[in-house]
Motif scaffolding. Structure first.
Motif, PDB file in Angstrom:
ATOM      1  N   UNK A 158       0.886  -1.420   0.152  1.00 34.96           N
ATOM      2  CA  UNK A 158       0.028  -0.010   0.083  1.00 34.96           C
ATOM      3  C   UNK A 158       0.986   1.320  -0.015  1.00 34.96           C
ATOM      4  N   UNK A 159       1.924   1.377  -0.559  1.00 29.45           N
ATOM      5  CA  UNK A 159       2.860   2.460  -0.612  1.00 29.45           C
ATOM      6  C   UNK A 159       2.416   3.357  -1.745  1.00 29.45           C
ATOM      7  N   UNK A 160       3.660   3.957  -2.173  1.00 34.71           N
ATOM      8  CA  UNK A 160       3.228   5.129  -3.127  1.00 34.71           C
ATOM      9  C   UNK A 160       2.967   4.738  -4.375  1.00 34.71           C
ATOM     10  N   UNK A 161       3.472   3.410  -4.744  1.00 34.34           N
ATOM     11  CA  UNK A 161       3.290   2.905  -6.237  1.00 34.34           C
ATOM     12  C   UNK A 161       4.486   3.315  -7.069  1.00 34.34           C
ATOM     13  N   UNK A 162       4.598   2.949  -8.174  1.00 33.40           N
ATOM     14  CA  UNK A 162       5.477   3.195  -9.212  1.00 33.40           C
ATOM     15  C   UNK A 162       4.785   3.838 -10.547  1.00 33.40           C
ATOM     16  N   UNK A 163       5.598   4.966 -11.128  1.00 33.10           N
ATOM     17  CA  UNK A 163       4.894   5.312 -12.315  1.00 33.10           C
ATOM     18  C   UNK A 163       5.096   4.374 -13.757  1.00 33.10           C
ATOM     19  N   UNK A 164       3.997   4.306 -14.123  1.00 28.97           N
ATOM     20  CA  UNK A 164       4.002   3.171 -15.084  1.00 28.97           C
ATOM     21  C   UNK A 164       5.029   3.381 -16.222  1.00 28.97           C
ATOM     22  N   UNK A 165       5.707   4.368 -16.398  1.00 31.99           N
ATOM     23  CA  UNK A 165       6.698   4.668 -17.337  1.00 31.99           C
ATOM     24  C   UNK A 165       7.963   3.892 -16.881  1.00 31.99           C
ATOM     25  N   UNK A 166       8.031   3.925 -15.301  1.00 34.97           N
ATOM     26  CA  UNK A 166       9.345   3.334 -14.815  1.00 34.97           C
ATOM     27  C   UNK A 166       9.167   1.807 -14.504  1.00 34.97           C
ATOM     28  N   UNK A 167       8.055   1.228 -14.624  1.00 29.30           N
ATOM     29  CA  UNK A 167       7.907  -0.302 -14.214  1.00 29.30           C
ATOM     30  C   UNK A 167       8.866  -1.193 -15.128  1.00 29.30           C
ATOM     31  N   UNK A 168       8.994  -0.896 -16.258  1.00 27.90           N
ATOM     32  CA  UNK A 168       9.934  -1.825 -17.026  1.00 27.90           C
ATOM     33  C   UNK A 168      11.535  -1.399 -16.743  1.00 27.90           C
ATOM     34  N   UNK A 169      11.565  -0.207 -16.574  1.00 24.08           N
ATOM     35  CA  UNK A 169      13.136   0.467 -16.032  1.00 24.08           C
ATOM     36  C   UNK A 169      13.497  -0.423 -14.888  1.00 24.08           C
ATOM     37  N   UNK A 170      12.855  -0.455 -13.982  1.00 24.54           N
ATOM     38  CA  UNK A 170      13.268  -0.891 -12.566  1.00 24.54           C
ATOM     39  C   UNK A 170      13.515  -2.381 -12.706  1.00 24.54           C
ATOM     40  N   UNK A 171      13.157  -2.812 -13.816  1.00 21.69           N
ATOM     41  CA  UNK A 171      13.405  -4.502 -13.912  1.00 21.69           C
ATOM     42  C   UNK A 171      14.936  -4.878 -14.575  1.00 21.69           C
ATOM     43  N   UNK A 172      15.570  -3.892 -15.092  1.00 21.29           N
ATOM     44  CA  UNK A 172      16.400  -3.760 -15.923  1.00 21.29           C
ATOM     45  C   UNK A 172      17.676  -4.092 -14.972  1.00 21.29           C
ATOM     46  N   UNK A 173      18.780  -4.858 -15.376  1.00 22.66           N
ATOM     47  CA  UNK A 173      19.940  -5.214 -14.563  1.00 22.66           C
ATOM     48  C   UNK A 173      20.693  -3.859 -14.511  1.00 22.66           C
ATOM     49  N   UNK A 174      21.035  -3.464 -13.232  1.00 26.94           N
ATOM     50  CA  UNK A 174      21.766  -2.482 -13.039  1.00 26.94           C
ATOM     51  C   UNK A 174      21.253  -1.077 -12.566  1.00 26.94           C
ATOM     52  N   UNK A 200       8.128 -15.315 -15.546  1.00 25.04           N
ATOM     53  CA  UNK A 200       8.187 -13.942 -15.914  1.00 25.04           C
ATOM     54  C   UNK A 200       7.708 -13.066 -14.520  1.00 25.04           C
ATOM     55  N   UNK A 201       7.984 -11.909 -14.524  1.00 28.28           N
ATOM     56  CA  UNK A 201       7.486 -10.876 -13.696  1.00 28.28           C
ATOM     57  C   UNK A 201       6.919  -9.732 -14.285  1.00 28.28           C
ATOM     58  N   UNK A 202       5.768  -9.031 -13.643  1.00 27.89           N
ATOM     59  CA  UNK A 202       5.066  -7.855 -14.332  1.00 27.89           C
ATOM     60  C   UNK A 202       4.847  -6.961 -13.141  1.00 27.89           C
ATOM     61  N   UNK A 203       5.074  -5.723 -13.262  1.00 23.94           N
ATOM     62  CA  UNK A 203       4.675  -4.899 -12.367  1.00 23.94           C
ATOM     63  C   UNK A 203       3.521  -3.982 -12.677  1.00 23.94           C
TER      64      UNK A 203
END
Length: 331
Positions: free
Chosen positions: A268-284, A311-314
């Motif tokens: 129930x936190x602040x969530x994550x902007x949809x535009x960043x959901x794929x980026x945070x799954x990238x290595x590094x 797979x994983x989906x945010x």
């Protein structure tokens, strides 16, 4: 009792089938002669035995078909058991096969045993390497603390960052190697409820001062087709990420359908902007480079799941924060 060879069964099947065909041909010939206007009385007498002849011909052809079917059935069994090994339901091929097939089965089992031994050795080597690096990293971390205490804050911070980076890389590649070995080893199973409950208890203690509510709703019998360590790694990263950004509640649930295990971790936190959901799954991508809840941990989860064909989906969570949906092979 040793199973008859495939050649013997096919030979018996062909023999019975041929005798049956001869009997059918005899019945047909007898029938034609019986209806001929000049047929001798002897054929009229012979034709009275046609029902018995039909019964004998049918039995001969049935036994011939049965022998051929039983001769081919081990091939079908071998195919099914190979599929079970491929899907991880069996560690090796079992059963009794004809003399022509048994050597192939023995060779395949020997190959599976050898591969399993090599995988075990590879996992042990990776573990030894990781363990061997822990002591030097601990020494460097201690030196960073000493430097900080001596007033060398910048040097201490640089050392600490590099130690942290090395530790993350070790954890990442060790998890990758273990998962790849596990995926190549059939028969591995991990109980989802046991893993999730144990992780939830640990995280409740770690976040006791925040009063977080961490719930686990996993039906009995939900299992992951892989190693328990890999499941702990994936769920641990997802739960830790959720706890880090949750305001008061984290929930883990699972569902199973058609051999597909779906695990949802909500916060129930602040969530994550949809535009960043794929980026945070990238290595590094690290937390200080992206947004809430990012880091190498999510990349590890993605790569581990990928090794198992998952797979994983945010997405947005019903609790108001972030939902991490993990898809894995299960039963």
């Amino acid at each position: 009792m040793r199973r008859l060879s495939l050649k013997t069964r096919l030979l018996f099947g062909a023999m019975f089938w041929t005798l049956g065909l001869f009997a059918v041909a005899g019945i047909g010939l007898n029938f034609l002669i019986f209806h001929h206007p000049y047929a001798p009385v002897i054929f009229h007498r012979t034709f009275t035995h046609v029902p018995l002849s039909i019964l004998i011909a049918s039995l001969l052809m049935f036994f011939g078909f049965l022998q051929v079917r039983r001769g081919v059935s081990p091939i079908n069994q071998l195919r099914d058991r190979l599929a079970a090994v491929h899907q991880g339901r069996e560690p090796r091929l079992s059963g009794d096969y004809p003399a022509e097939v048994q050597p192939l089965v023995d060779d395949l089992n020997a190959l599976l045993d050898e591969r399993g031994l090599r995988v075990t050795r590879a996992i042990a080597k990776a573990g030894d390497l990781a363990h061997g690096l822990k002591t030097p990293l601990a020494v460097l971390a201690h030196e960073a603390q000493q430097a900080r205490a001596a007033g060398h804050a910048e040097l201490a911070e640089a050392i600490a960052q590099q130690v942290d980076r090395m530790q993350r890389q070790i954890d990442y590649h060790l998890a990758q190697a273990r998962a790849a070995a596990s995926a190549a080893t059939p028969g591995a199973r991990a109980d989802v409820a046991a893993s999730a409950d144990g992780l939830a208890r640990t995280l409740r203690r770690l976040h006791a001062d925040r009063g977080l509510t961490i719930t686990v709703d996993v039906p009995a019998g939900h299992t992951f087709q892989g190693q328990r360590e890999d499941l702990d790694e994936m769920l641990g990263n997802l739960l830790d990420n959720a706890c880090k950004w949750a305001r008061a509640r984290v929930a883990l649930t699972s569902a199973l359908a058609a051999g597909r295990l779906t695990i949802d971790v909500d916060d129930d936190g602040p969530g994550l902007d949809p535009s960043m959901r794929e980026a945070v799954l990238q290595r590094g991508v690290r937390a200080d480079q992206a947004a809430h809840g990012s880091g190498l941990g999510l990349a590890i989860v993605r790569d581990l799941a990928g090794v198992y064909g998952g797979d994983i989906e945010l997405t947005a969570s019903p609790l108001g924060g972030l939902r991490a949906r993990l898809g894995l092979p299960g039963n």
